[in-house]
Scaffold this motif. Structure first.
Motif, PDB file in Angstrom:
ATOM      1  N   ALA A   1      15.592   2.572 -25.013  1.00 33.11           N
ATOM      2  CA  ALA A   1      15.377   2.377 -26.452  1.00 33.11           C
ATOM      3  C   ALA A   1      14.193   3.232 -26.919  1.00 33.11           C
ATOM      4  CB  ALA A   1      15.072   0.906 -26.723  1.00 33.11           C
ATOM      5  N   ILE A   2      14.228   3.595 -28.200  1.00 36.27           N
ATOM      6  CA  ILE A   2      13.113   4.377 -28.764  1.00 36.27           C
ATOM      7  C   ILE A   2      11.920   3.448 -28.975  1.00 36.27           C
ATOM      8  CG2 ILE A   2      12.336   5.749 -30.746  1.00 36.27           C
ATOM      9  CD1 ILE A   2      15.304   6.462 -31.216  1.00 36.27           C
ATOM     10  N   VAL A   3      10.765   3.897 -28.512  1.00 38.56           N
ATOM     11  CA  VAL A   3       9.517   3.135 -28.675  1.00 38.56           C
ATOM     12  C   VAL A   3       8.532   3.993 -29.453  1.00 38.56           C
ATOM     13  CG1 VAL A   3       7.501   2.246 -27.438  1.00 38.56           C
ATOM     14  CG2 VAL A   3       9.795   1.760 -26.575  1.00 38.56           C
TER      15      VAL A   3
ATOM     16  N   THR B   1      19.944  -7.576 -25.109  1.00 38.12           N
ATOM     17  CA  THR B   1      20.100  -7.001 -26.449  1.00 38.12           C
ATOM     18  C   THR B   1      18.725  -6.836 -27.082  1.00 38.12           C
ATOM     19  OG1 THR B   1      22.218  -8.128 -26.702  1.00 38.12           O
ATOM     20  CG2 THR B   1      21.231  -7.274 -28.706  1.00 38.12           C
ATOM     21  N   ASP B   2      18.380  -5.595 -27.399  1.00 36.54           N
ATOM     22  CA  ASP B   2      17.146  -5.321 -28.146  1.00 36.54           C
ATOM     23  C   ASP B   2      17.499  -5.427 -29.631  1.00 36.54           C
ATOM     24  OD1 ASP B   2      14.620  -4.488 -28.889  1.00 36.54           O
ATOM     25  OD2 ASP B   2      15.050  -2.350 -28.623  1.00 36.54           O
ATOM     26  N   THR B   3      16.591  -5.959 -30.406  1.00 40.27           N
ATOM     27  CA  THR B   3      16.908  -6.175 -31.826  1.00 40.27           C
ATOM     28  C   THR B   3      15.817  -5.604 -32.726  1.00 40.27           C
ATOM     29  OG1 THR B   3      15.783  -8.310 -31.798  1.00 40.27           O
ATOM     30  CG2 THR B   3      18.151  -8.350 -31.359  1.00 40.27           C
TER      31      THR B   3
ATOM     32  N   LYS C   1       9.377  -5.237 -28.055  1.00 45.02           N
ATOM     33  CA  LYS C   1      10.713  -5.637 -27.591  1.00 45.02           C
ATOM     34  C   LYS C   1      11.417  -4.477 -26.890  1.00 45.02           C
ATOM     35  CE  LYS C   1      11.735  -6.562 -31.868  1.00 45.02           C
ATOM     36  NZ  LYS C   1      10.391  -6.228 -32.395  1.00 45.02           N
ATOM     37  N   SER C   2      11.380  -3.319 -27.550  1.00 47.28           N
ATOM     38  CA  SER C   2      12.062  -2.157 -26.966  1.00 47.28           C
ATOM     39  C   SER C   2      11.360  -1.712 -25.686  1.00 47.28           C
ATOM     40  CB  SER C   2      12.100  -1.004 -27.968  1.00 47.28           C
ATOM     41  OG  SER C   2      12.753  -1.430 -29.144  1.00 47.28           O
ATOM     42  N   SER C   3      10.027  -1.839 -25.667  1.00 43.32           N
ATOM     43  CA  SER C   3       9.283  -1.491 -24.449  1.00 43.32           C
ATOM     44  C   SER C   3       9.723  -2.415 -23.311  1.00 43.32           C
ATOM     45  CB  SER C   3       7.783  -1.654 -24.666  1.00 43.32           C
ATOM     46  OG  SER C   3       7.368  -0.890 -25.767  1.00 43.32           O
TER      47      SER C   3
ATOM     48  N   THR D   1      10.836   0.381 -35.874  1.00 43.37           N
ATOM     49  CA  THR D   1      11.477   1.510 -35.178  1.00 43.37           C
ATOM     50  C   THR D   1      12.934   1.189 -34.847  1.00 43.37           C
ATOM     51  OG1 THR D   1       9.378   2.204 -34.207  1.00 43.37           O
ATOM     52  CG2 THR D   1      11.370   2.969 -33.108  1.00 43.37           C
ATOM     53  N   THR D   2      13.161   0.019 -34.280  1.00 43.81           N
ATOM     54  CA  THR D   2      14.541  -0.349 -33.900  1.00 43.81           C
ATOM     55  C   THR D   2      15.263  -0.877 -35.133  1.00 43.81           C
ATOM     56  OG1 THR D   2      13.763  -0.925 -31.704  1.00 43.81           O
ATOM     57  CG2 THR D   2      15.937  -1.739 -32.312  1.00 43.81           C
ATOM     58  N   ARG D   3      16.404  -0.247 -35.439  1.00 39.10           N
ATOM     59  CA  ARG D   3      17.172  -0.670 -36.625  1.00 39.10           C
ATOM     60  C   ARG D   3      18.399  -1.473 -36.204  1.00 39.10           C
ATOM     61  NH1 ARG D   3      16.058   1.846 -41.482  1.00 39.10           N
ATOM     62  NH2 ARG D   3      13.930   2.586 -41.478  1.00 39.10           N
TER      63      ARG D   3
HETATM   64 MG    MG Z   1      12.078  -1.739 -31.057  1.00 38.51          MG
END
Ligand code: MG
Ligand code: GTP
Length: 490
Positions: A265-267, A292-294, A252-254, A273-275
């Protein structure tokens, strides 16, 4: 525009008002019209009956010529110089607000601009409220509501297409369409009223001779056309809220980073990883996407992650569009179809028009093609299509399929802005829908019941709803809402 440099007048700082104050119930308002901060030029704008006198006293000049720029110094009451710059005078009614307008163009610095504004207040101006200049322009018939809104939309535009559409609306193109429709409706009402007042005149029943029906149907068609244009305009203005959801590590973040074109976003390869939710706005193919990344959805004992997942669930319920990202290698191995996965993740399958299934990591698929997963893949593809859902294969790693994803997203929300699109708001769409509903009612009363009075009443309601758009029939609280969302100085 000609710049008048009057050094003699600059030297004299004797406050002198050249015209007697004009009688007006409204206060003269002032505000800093440019963003506060460092800048070459900063503009303080005044509007109202006392604007001209205030400018004379402020500069020590005895007169200003309308539409000419005059270079002046701006003085404090004790004669010290605050700043120097240009004064522009627009004599009412030939001004933005329809009142006398003065623009003081000094240097753009917080201290200077605030000092200038404070001095103008000292001379009798009052702080302008949000949108008060535009409201006065509306009140003095210099703009209608659609045009006033277009000013705010042009300022807030997040894409070039939205900005140019807003400028077209400001120049009156959208208002013209609405006014033509209003005229058509008024004609229709006249016909109906005449048919009611003169029933069976010369043995002709106007209500059933088909003329009114065909005029009504033409108007209904036109409303649908304007509604379609307005829907595009609303998408242009507001964009859509897109939530990226799925299992941990799906990518998702990628995907957010790919769409944003930067490492936002951090990948990592650590699941979870994503909080927290993370927002990013991007414009792709002319459509503004509020992404929105979740946090990845899973059962967890971790307190922080659980809060993140709760936030993800809230974002999911508020999304216009859900991108369910899944790791195509992992889910194929588990013989899990994407629709089953979506159902598991979201509790129930979202509506097809709100969900786009993203099969990520397609770059790894070729390694799997010699086992049964390709079979599973095509079977699930058929199920997805049959039920009206859509899957796009992408690789966030290589960028493959990302263009298809953006195209699929635009197609799903029906975004295909015409060349000359016009900006529009939810308010306009709502009013157009109510107009269309009233016309449909009128149509039924006419064709099924031949009830002239009820046709007339429905047409009256249609006209009222349509008139709300340009402000012909707007309630005060609606005006307050519209102008309250403007920036100060506009
Ligand atoms: Mg993520
Ligand atoms: N080969 C390949 N690896 C990918 C692709 N997309 C993401 N990855 C890798 O998959 C891992 C997880 O990616 P993320 O983007 O952090 O996944 P996420 O869904 O945000 O994960 P959480 O934040 O933990 O929920 C990382 O190691 C990525 O480099 C892809 O298209 N191909």
């Amino acid at each position: 525009m000609r710049v008048i440099v009057d050094s003699l007048e600059m030297a004299s700082n004797v406050p002198k008002a050249s015209e007697p104050p004009k009688a007006s119930g409204l206060a003269t308002i002032a505000a800093i019209a440019t963003p506060l901060g460092r800048g070459g030029v900063g503009v303080v704008r005044l509007s109202g009956a006392r604007a001209y006198d205030i400018a004379c006293t402020l500069t020590g000049k005895s007169a200003f010529t309308p539409r000419m720029a005059s270079f002046c110094r701006f003085y404090q009451a004790d004669g010290t110089v605050i700043d120097e710059g240009l004064v522009l005078y627009f004599k009412g009614p030939h001004s933005f607000t329809g009142e006398d307008v003065i623009e003081l163009q000094g240097h753009g610095g917080m201290i200077l601009q605030n000092q200038l504004l404070a001095r103008v207040f000292e001379l009798g101006a009052k702080q302008a409220g949000a949108g008060e200049f535009s409201y006065r322009a509306f009140d003095n018939d210099k703009l209608d509501l659609v045009q006033a809104e277009a000013i705010a939309d042009a300022i807030d535009a997040t894409s070039a297409a939205a900005a140019s559409s807003a400028i077209r609306s400001l120049s009156g193109e959208f208002s013209k369409k609405i006014n033509q429709l209003l005229e058509q409706l008024i004609h229709l009402r006249l016909h109906v009223e005449a048919a009611i007042d003169f029933p069976d005149e010369e043995d002709v029943d106007f209500l059933s001779d088909g003329v009114i029906q065909s005029k009504l149907e033409q108007t209904q068609d036109k409303i649908q056309q304007v509604l379609a244009t307005a829907k595009q305009g609303q998408l242009l203005r507001d964009g859509i809220h897109v939530v990226l959801a799925g299992r941990p590590n799906a990518g998702k973040s990628s995907l957010l980073n790919r769409l944003a074109g930067q490492e936002r976003a951090i990948v990592t390869d650590v699941a979870g990883t994503t909080r927290d939710t993370l927002q990013e706005t991007v414009v792709l193919n002319g459509l503004t996407l509020h992404l929105t990344d979740t946090a990845g959805l899973r059962e967890t004992e971790d307190t922080v992650e659980r809060i993140g997942i709760e936030r993800a669930r809230t974002a999911i319920t508020q999304a216009d569009m859900l991108l369910m990202v899944y790791d195509v290698t992992r889910d194929l191995e588990e013989e899990d179809t994407p629709l089953q996965l979506a159902e598991q993740l979201f509790g129930e399958l979202p509506e097809a028009k709100r969900l786009l299934i993203i099969a990520n990591k397609s770059d790894l698929l070729s390694d799997l093609l010699d086992d049964s997963s390709s079979q599973i893949h095509s079977v699930s593809q058929i199920a997805i299509k049959e039920r009206g859902y859509e899957q796009v294969n992408v690789s966030c790693e290589t960028g493959a399929g990302i263009d298809n994803l953006v195209e699929a997203l635009c197609a799903k929300v029906g975004f295909h802005p015409p060349e000359n699109s016009l900006i529009a708001r939810t308010r306009h769409i709502d009013a157009l829908r109510r107009t269309a509903d009233s016309l449909a009612e009128a149509h039924e009363q006419l064709t099924v019941f031949q009830a002239g009075e009820l046709v007339a009443e429905s047409l009256r309601q249609a006209q009222n709803s349509l008139g709300e758009i340009t402000g012909a029939f707007s309630a005060d609280d609606l005006l307050g809402k519209i102008f309250g969302s403007f920036c100060i100085g506009k």
